[in-house]
Design a protein around this motif. Structure first.
Motif, PDB file in Angstrom:
ATOM      1  N   ALA A 195      38.075  44.779  36.739  1.00 17.12           N
ATOM      2  CA  ALA A 195      38.033  43.488  37.429  1.00 17.12           C
ATOM      3  C   ALA A 195      39.397  43.186  38.048  1.00 17.12           C
ATOM      4  CB  ALA A 195      37.638  42.384  36.457  1.00 17.12           C
ATOM      5  N   SER A 196      39.397  42.603  39.242  1.00 19.30           N
ATOM      6  CA  SER A 196      40.659  42.329  39.939  1.00 19.30           C
ATOM      7  C   SER A 196      41.445  41.192  39.301  1.00 19.30           C
ATOM      8  CB  SER A 196      40.385  42.007  41.414  1.00 19.30           C
ATOM      9  OG  SER A 196      39.641  40.794  41.520  1.00 19.30           O
ATOM     10  N   SER A 197      40.771  40.323  38.549  1.00 17.57           N
ATOM     11  CA  SER A 197      41.450  39.230  37.858  1.00 17.57           C
ATOM     12  C   SER A 197      40.583  38.762  36.704  1.00 17.57           C
ATOM     13  CB  SER A 197      41.724  38.059  38.805  1.00 17.57           C
ATOM     14  OG  SER A 197      40.524  37.339  39.071  1.00 17.57           O
ATOM     15  N   ALA A 198      41.144  37.921  35.867  1.00 15.44           N
ATOM     16  CA  ALA A 198      40.405  37.403  34.704  1.00 15.44           C
ATOM     17  C   ALA A 198      39.366  36.370  35.100  1.00 15.44           C
ATOM     18  CB  ALA A 198      41.371  36.802  33.693  1.00 15.44           C
ATOM     19  N   THR A 199      39.440  35.848  36.318  1.00 15.09           N
ATOM     20  CA  THR A 199      38.528  34.780  36.727  1.00 15.09           C
ATOM     21  C   THR A 199      37.501  35.225  37.761  1.00 15.09           C
ATOM     22  OG1 THR A 199      40.091  34.067  38.437  1.00 15.09           O
ATOM     23  CG2 THR A 199      40.246  33.001  36.268  1.00 15.09           C
ATOM     24  N   THR A 200      37.580  36.456  38.215  1.00 16.12           N
ATOM     25  CA  THR A 200      36.691  36.914  39.271  1.00 16.12           C
ATOM     26  C   THR A 200      35.296  37.221  38.738  1.00 16.12           C
ATOM     27  OG1 THR A 200      36.524  38.441  41.151  1.00 16.12           O
ATOM     28  CG2 THR A 200      37.184  39.376  39.036  1.00 16.12           C
ATOM     29  N   THR A 235      43.562  49.333  38.749  1.00 16.03           N
ATOM     30  CA  THR A 235      43.852  48.570  39.967  1.00 16.03           C
ATOM     31  C   THR A 235      43.519  49.386  41.202  1.00 16.03           C
ATOM     32  OG1 THR A 235      46.152  49.357  39.990  1.00 16.03           O
ATOM     33  CG2 THR A 235      45.704  47.268  38.855  1.00 16.03           C
ATOM     34  N   ASN A 259      37.068  39.105  31.987  1.00 14.46           N
ATOM     35  CA  ASN A 259      38.208  38.519  31.277  1.00 14.46           C
ATOM     36  C   ASN A 259      38.284  39.090  29.860  1.00 14.46           C
ATOM     37  OD1 ASN A 259      40.138  36.939  30.034  1.00 14.46           O
ATOM     38  ND2 ASN A 259      39.277  34.984  30.704  1.00 14.46           N
ATOM     39  N   GLN A 284      32.223  38.688  43.637  1.00  8.68           N
ATOM     40  CA  GLN A 284      33.454  38.374  44.359  1.00  8.68           C
ATOM     41  C   GLN A 284      34.264  39.633  44.642  1.00  8.68           C
ATOM     42  OE1 GLN A 284      34.816  35.284  41.515  1.00  8.68           O
ATOM     43  NE2 GLN A 284      35.292  34.047  43.312  1.00  8.68           N
ATOM     44  N   ASP A 285      34.399  40.490  43.657  1.00  7.46           N
ATOM     45  CA  ASP A 285      35.167  41.716  43.865  1.00  7.46           C
ATOM     46  C   ASP A 285      34.478  42.641  44.863  1.00  7.46           C
ATOM     47  OD1 ASP A 285      37.243  40.970  42.270  1.00  7.46           O
ATOM     48  OD2 ASP A 285      36.967  42.543  40.757  1.00  7.46           O
TER      49      ASP A 285
END
Length: 514
Positions: free
Chosen positions: A171-176, A129, A152, A180-181
């Motif tokens: 990755a900042s999220s599972a959907t990014t 993170t 993801n 985007q990051d």
């Protein structure tokens, strides 16, 4: 038998830590940013951008990536922290719980590259993170940078996989998506070097169709042009400036230029004993090559096979899927002497066989296949062929995955040229700095480059430019490439960044790297 084809020895090991060695010829010039703002720099790309080398991602490689070296220069003119999703060690490799899912780095054991005998300490999870600046993702193709869910963890369990373990780590999220990051960092300056894997995957699989070339044209996420323009348009949407690089021809890297097309000498075929090798050649000519040559000549295809020579190096035997299939004709020719079943077998094996030529490219990994016994899974027949047709490249043709033939090489060049036209057009349209990496790699492959008393070339191991996997750059070459990026930035934006001394960077890493 192929074990007698000797690997090159490593010329030397440079153990100098070298992130801040700059060219003294420009040391007296004040460093300025010019018209660009380097306060928030993000780097997008694949394994080379990440610092992947010697078949793995590890801390020392990440610290010596061209992107990190550029960030160190940008820090001199107000560039902020360049955060990297570091691996835990210099072992390389990646663990998913107790399962190792990526290999350790390669080291040179005195005769060949081998994987470091150690257990990786880097775990896939939990996710790192904090936001990062280096978005180099090993294995990424151009369209992967746009793909939601590429980080993801669940995508690692699908078939085919829809996620990349290296991006899963940060990755900042599972959907990014990677893009985007990167944009979440609100970049003021970016580098983009992507597209290598869009052709390299096809090339490294021998063009067997398992890893297709990305179409040169198509919508974002499908074709290279639509994807690349979407990347550049988004990266520049907030006013950021940047530098982009084009894609080298695969024929310039040692993965495709190290193993000769004609390694079969008497010494090799005799396991070091030329007398035995001469006898082996005589036997092969009598029992296999002579009859094949005679039959193929009758069908107007005698140029596919020549008798083996005891006085020169002979080419390997390959399957060329672009040839007219003569299996039926060979079956008919061999039936009187062999019987119907054996004749049909020989016809199936040699219907599209020929000896390799200088215009073919033998993959580096094929070195270990030459002389080995085909298996049921890689023979192309669904079963393991019996003796004497049980030696790849000698009595049994190497398969599509082992070699690139001229038609496949032409496909790769056509795609690369199209990609590079798209990259240059995007750079011109957005007034971005542009690096002709293709020209750099061609120079390394054709004579090399010199700095001070050092000569760097694309020769495997000894040349200093490529690591032990034959694909990725050494720290020394990363410094040289960083200079090319900085040179382009200086020319485009009026910056005055200094250049590194590539010879101060290691060309290889020792086994006991701390």
């Amino acid at each position: 038998m192929i074990k007698n084809i000797k690997w090159l020895f490593i010329a030397s090991l440079s153990l100098v830590a070298c992130n801040n060695n700059e060219d003294e010829t420009v040391a007296d010039v004040p460093v300025t940013a010019g018209s660009a703002n380097f306060s928030k720099y993000v780097a997008l790309g694949n394994s080379i951008t990440a610092g992947f080398t010697d078949g793995a991602l590890f801390k020392a490689g990440q610290q010596n990536s061209y992107a990190k070296l550029m960030a160190d220069q940008f820090a001199l003119v107000g560039g902020g922290e360049f955060k990297i999703p570091y691996m835990n060690d210099n072992i390389g490799g990646l663990m998913f719980g107790t399962t190792q899912i990526q290999s350790t780095r390669l080291i040179f054991n005195g005769s060949a590259p081998v994987n470091l005998a150690a257990t990786p300490t880097t775990q896939l999870l939990p996710v790192l993170t904090g936001g990062f600046n280096n978005f180099g993702v090993p294995g990424a193709k151009s369209f992967h940078l746009l793909a939601p869910g590429y980080g993801n963890p669940a995508g690692l369990m699908t078939s085919p996989q829809t996620a990349n373990p290296y991006f899963v780590r940060f990755a900042s999220s599972a959907t990014t998506s990677v893009l985007q990051d990167a944009m979440a960092q609100q970049p003021t300056f970016f580098s983009l070097w992507i597209g290598n894997n869009d052709v390299l995957g096809y090339a490294m699989s021998g063009g067997d169709g398992s890893n297709p070339i990305t179409p040169a044209t198509g919508a974002p996420g499908v074709g290279f042009d639509g994807t690349y323009n979407a990347l550049v348009n988004t990266l520049t949407s907030g006013g950021a400036k940047g530098v982009v690089a084009n894609i080298p021809y695969v024929s310039t890297i040692p993965f495709f230029t190290t193993v000769p097309y004609n390694p079969l000498t008497s010494a090799v075929l005799g396991n070091g004993n030329t007398t035995v090798g001469d006898a082996t050649i005589s036997q092969l000519n009598t029992q296999l090559y002579g009859p094949l040559k005679q039959a193929l000549t009758a069908f107007g295809a005698g140029d596919r096979i020549e008798l083996l020579s005891t006085s020169k190096a002979n080419p390997v035997l390959i399957k060329d899927e672009s040839l007219t299939d003569l299996s039926a004709q060979l079956t008919a020719a061999f039936t009187p002497s062999m019987g119907a079943a054996n004749a049909a077998f020989y016809g199936a094996v040699f219907g599209k066989a020929r000896q390799a030529k200088a215009t073919d490219l033998v993959l580096l990994t094929t070195k270990n296949a030459i002389g080995a016994a085909p298996t049921a899974s890689d023979s192309g027949l669904g079963f393991a062929p019996p003796s004497p047709l049980n030696k790849f490249g000698i009595t049994y043709p190497l398969q599509d995955k082992h070699i690139l033939i001229p038609t496949e090489i032409a496909e790769l060049k056509t795609a690369t040229d199209a990609y590079n036209a798209t990259i240059k057009a995007a750079a011109d349209a957005k007034v971005l700095a542009f690096v002709d990496v293709n020209a750099v790699m061609q120079q390394l492959a054709n004579g090399g480059v010199r700095f001070d008393n050092y000569h760097m070339t694309a020769s495997f191991v000894q040349g200093g430019a490529f690591g032990l996997d034959g694909v990725h750059l050494t720290a020394r070459a990363n410094a040289y490439v960083a200079n090319k990026f900085l040179e382009a930035i200086n020319a485009t934006y009026g910056s005055t960044f200094k250049f590194y001394k590539p010879q101060s960077f290691p060309m290889s890493y020792p086994a006991n790297l701390p």
